[in-house]
Design a protein around this motif. Structure first.
Motif, mmCIF file in Angstrom:
data_model
loop_
_atom_site.group_PDB
_atom_site.id
_atom_site.type_symbol
_atom_site.label_atom_id
_atom_site.label_comp_id
_atom_site.label_asym_id
_atom_site.label_seq_id
_atom_site.Cartn_x
_atom_site.Cartn_y
_atom_site.Cartn_z
ATOM 1 N N ILE A 108 0.999 -1.095 0.071
ATOM 2 C CA ILE A 108 -0.084 -0.073 0.018
ATOM 3 C C ILE A 108 1.046 1.207 -0.035
ATOM 4 O O ILE A 108 0.387 1.995 -0.835
ATOM 5 N N GLU A 109 2.022 1.326 0.815
ATOM 6 C CA GLU A 109 2.917 2.383 0.827
ATOM 7 C C GLU A 109 3.463 2.793 -0.557
ATOM 8 O O GLU A 109 3.633 3.781 -0.951
ATOM 9 N N TYR A 110 3.960 1.571 -1.191
ATOM 10 C CA TYR A 110 4.388 1.746 -2.352
ATOM 11 C C TYR A 110 3.681 2.361 -3.482
ATOM 12 O O TYR A 110 3.969 3.425 -4.130
ATOM 13 N N VAL A 111 2.428 1.874 -3.428
ATOM 14 C CA VAL A 111 1.459 2.530 -4.619
ATOM 15 C C VAL A 111 0.972 3.691 -4.152
ATOM 16 O O VAL A 111 0.601 4.729 -5.002
ATOM 17 N N LEU A 112 0.614 4.196 -2.693
ATOM 18 C CA LEU A 112 0.216 5.299 -2.456
ATOM 19 C C LEU A 112 1.340 6.272 -2.790
ATOM 20 O O LEU A 112 0.919 7.697 -3.089
ATOM 21 N N ASP A 113 2.503 5.916 -2.739
ATOM 22 C CA ASP A 113 3.923 7.030 -2.850
ATOM 23 C C ASP A 113 3.809 7.271 -4.279
ATOM 24 O O ASP A 113 4.060 8.339 -4.616
ATOM 25 N N LYS A 114 3.439 6.448 -5.142
ATOM 26 C CA LYS A 114 3.180 6.618 -6.632
ATOM 27 C C LYS A 114 1.958 7.551 -7.080
ATOM 28 O O LYS A 114 1.750 7.812 -8.237
ATOM 29 N N ASN A 115 1.107 7.772 -6.149
ATOM 30 C CA ASN A 115 -0.062 8.578 -6.301
ATOM 31 C C ASN A 115 -1.109 7.688 -7.062
ATOM 32 O O ASN A 115 -1.974 8.147 -7.910
ATOM 33 N N ILE A 116 -1.240 6.447 -6.924
ATOM 34 C CA ILE A 116 -2.466 5.702 -7.534
ATOM 35 C C ILE A 116 -3.108 5.477 -6.866
ATOM 36 O O ILE A 116 -3.278 5.415 -5.497
ATOM 37 N N ILE A 117 -4.661 5.290 -7.269
ATOM 38 C CA ILE A 117 -5.535 5.138 -6.686
ATOM 39 C C ILE A 117 -5.929 3.649 -6.414
ATOM 40 O O ILE A 117 -5.860 2.840 -7.252
ATOM 41 N N VAL A 118 -6.312 3.379 -4.995
ATOM 42 C CA VAL A 118 -6.603 1.906 -4.382
ATOM 43 C C VAL A 118 -7.889 1.743 -4.581
ATOM 44 O O VAL A 118 -8.600 2.460 -3.674
ATOM 45 N N ASN A 119 -8.266 0.534 -4.803
ATOM 46 C CA ASN A 119 -9.556 -0.045 -4.596
ATOM 47 C C ASN A 119 -9.387 -0.701 -3.068
ATOM 48 O O ASN A 119 -8.677 -1.640 -3.008
ATOM 49 N N ILE A 120 -10.635 -0.162 -2.175
ATOM 50 C CA ILE A 120 -10.658 -0.798 -1.116
ATOM 51 C C ILE A 120 -11.166 -2.114 -1.098
ATOM 52 O O ILE A 120 -12.263 -2.208 -1.629
ATOM 53 N N ASP A 121 -10.648 -3.362 -0.558
ATOM 54 C CA ASP A 121 -11.137 -4.948 -1.008
ATOM 55 C C ASP A 121 -11.908 -5.300 0.065
ATOM 56 O O ASP A 121 -12.608 -6.270 0.103
ATOM 57 N N ASN A 122 -11.496 -5.049 1.407
ATOM 58 C CA ASN A 122 -11.902 -5.567 2.656
ATOM 59 C C ASN A 122 -11.838 -4.690 3.637
ATOM 60 O O ASN A 122 -11.102 -3.676 3.848
ATOM 61 N N ILE A 123 -12.530 -5.005 4.757
ATOM 62 C CA ILE A 123 -12.567 -4.087 6.096
ATOM 63 C C ILE A 123 -11.076 -4.215 6.764
ATOM 64 O O ILE A 123 -10.674 -3.072 7.347
ATOM 65 N N SER A 124 -10.454 -5.316 6.832
ATOM 66 C CA SER A 124 -9.041 -5.619 7.595
ATOM 67 C C SER A 124 -8.271 -4.758 6.983
ATOM 68 O O SER A 124 -7.484 -3.893 7.570
#
Ligand code: LLP
Length: 407
Positions: A108-124
């Motif tokens: 998650i840190e890698y992709v957020l650092d690249k400013n990519i939008i992430v799909n939330i897949d689960n509550i955990s």
């Protein structure tokens, strides 16, 4: 791919000549087919404000990614590795959406650092790492609880599958996201692969649109991929024009009725690349004992796992002699597994040792699912454009089998 003098050729080069030049086995892709399929999709959805994200899990060769970039596509990525490849291919962060399961904190840190939008897949994911999304834009993958797909392994939208948030979980997701001031800009779903009818896609679209009313901040709705291609002449395929017009109409009506401005996104993999690709292999043995004739090749389930994994049918033609006296044969690979069968009960024209076989529909989930099982090296890949072949990935060498070893 065309046939001349009873042989399969790509441009003016016979399949046999390509193997002489690039080695056997060999993945061959035709650029014209990639462009044709992309244009078919655009045309089918011409009535909507559409973004196409190529699901590059189907084929992540960087030169194939560049073809889609130049056509105007974005990327559906499943992992930091695919995000990395997409960025290397020249896609901008805003053209990439990450839809993954079981991401680690580092992912998650890698992709957020690249400013990519992430799909939330689960509550955990939100409970454990929610603060990473503080102030960010996110998308949510909804599981609409619909069974669709050509094989049980290809169904991803029913509530017992591991993918996405079931609708009842969305209030908890909203609660966790608002705690961190994250903004939901997209809703996503992908219900399966090899979907032929518009019905299940419309049903799931209705479910996701119902959820849409909960969020004012949305910019896009992504309905996933899963459009089916033909694996043989009598096979069914998604009527893409029908799906495109029905989905567009339903989507536009919703937007008008609710006074919303939303972008529709789709993320096909197979539809875009399957038919462009062929796996060429040379016959190494013919066994005629017992009840059947077994034709042995120099590739196998390590290079194309679909027949073994999904019992999938891939058309196989003798590229050295397309027409001739036909024999019913079983075509197998060189891997030490009894499941290593590429085609059962196939009528092909008299295969001889040294002949070249051409396996169709190898452009999607072929090389991308390949492995070095049995320490068999990965084949080369070439892209044919205007009849001219270009090497786009070299064949692995023995030394490559040591390349991850510490010194
Ligand atoms: N979007 C998401 C979130 C996906 O999980 C997938 C495929 C796609 C898009 C693209 O689906 P497609 O249009 O290619 O059907 N290895 C299997 C297919 C597995 C697909 C997994 N997810 C096969 O060879 O048939």
């Amino acid at each position: 791919m065309n046939i001349a003098n009873n042989k399969i050729q790509f441009g003016k080069h016979t399949a046999e000549e390509l193997l002489d030049q690039f080695g056997s086995p060999l993945y061959v892709y035709e650029k014209e087919t990639l462009v044709r399929q992309y244009e078919r999709l655009k045309d089918a959805f011409k009535d909507s404000d559409l973004s196409i994200l190529f699901a590059c899990k189907a084929n992540s060769n960087i030169e194939i990614l560049k073809v889609f970039k130049n056509l105007g596509s974005g990327i559906d990525a499943i992992s930091p590795g695919e995000v990395f490849l997409a960025l290397q291919a020249g896609f901008k962060p805003e053209q990439i959406l990450l839809t993954a399961t079981n991401l680690t904190r580092e992912d998650i840190e890698y992709v957020l650092d690249k400013n990519i939008i992430v799909n939330i897949d689960n509550i955990s994911m939100l409970e454990e790492h929610g603060e990473l999304f503080a102030g960010r834009e996110v998308s949510i993958r909804i599981n609409p609880d619909i069974r669709a797909g050509g094989h049980s392994y290809l169904e991803t939208g029913h509530r017992d599958s591991k993918f996405g948030l079931v609708i009842e979980e969305t209030p908890r997701a909203i609660e966790l996201l608002s705690k961190h001031d994250a903004t939901v800009v997209g809703l996503h779903q992908h219900i399966g692969s090899d979907i032929t009818d518009a019905g299940s896609l419309l049903e799931s679209l209705d479910k996701i649109l119902a959820v849409t009313l909960t969020y004012d901040s949305l910019r896009f709705i992504d309905i996933g991929g899963g459009f089916k291609v033909k694996y043989h002449e009598d096979d069914s395929e998604t009527d893409i024009a029908d799906v495109g017009s029905k989905v567009s109409r339903r989507f536009n009506e919703f937007c008008q009725k609710n006074n919303r401005t939303l972008r529709l996104m789709i993320e096909p993999g197979k539809f875009l690349v399957s038919e462009s690709g062929f796996l060429l292999t040379k016959v190494q043995s013919i066994k005629g004992s017992g009840k059947k004739i077994i034709v042995g090749t120099d590739t196998g389930m390590n290079h194309l796992i679909r027949p073994a994994l999904y019992n999938a049918y891939h058309k196989i033609v003798n590229a050295s002699q397309v027409d001739g006296i036909r024999e019913k044969v079983e075509i197998v690979g060189n891997i030490c597994e009894s499941a290593d069968v590429l085609g059962q009960e196939r009528d092909i024209s008299g295969p001889k040792v040294g002949d070249t076989l051409c396996i169709f529909n190898a452009g999607s989930y072929g090389y991308s699912m390949a492995s070095t099982y049995n320490a068999r090296m990965l084949p080369a890949e070439i892209l044919v454009e205007n009849g001219t072949p270009r090497l786009i990935r070299r064949r692995q060498q023995l030394e490559d089998l040591l390349c991850f070893n510490p010194d």
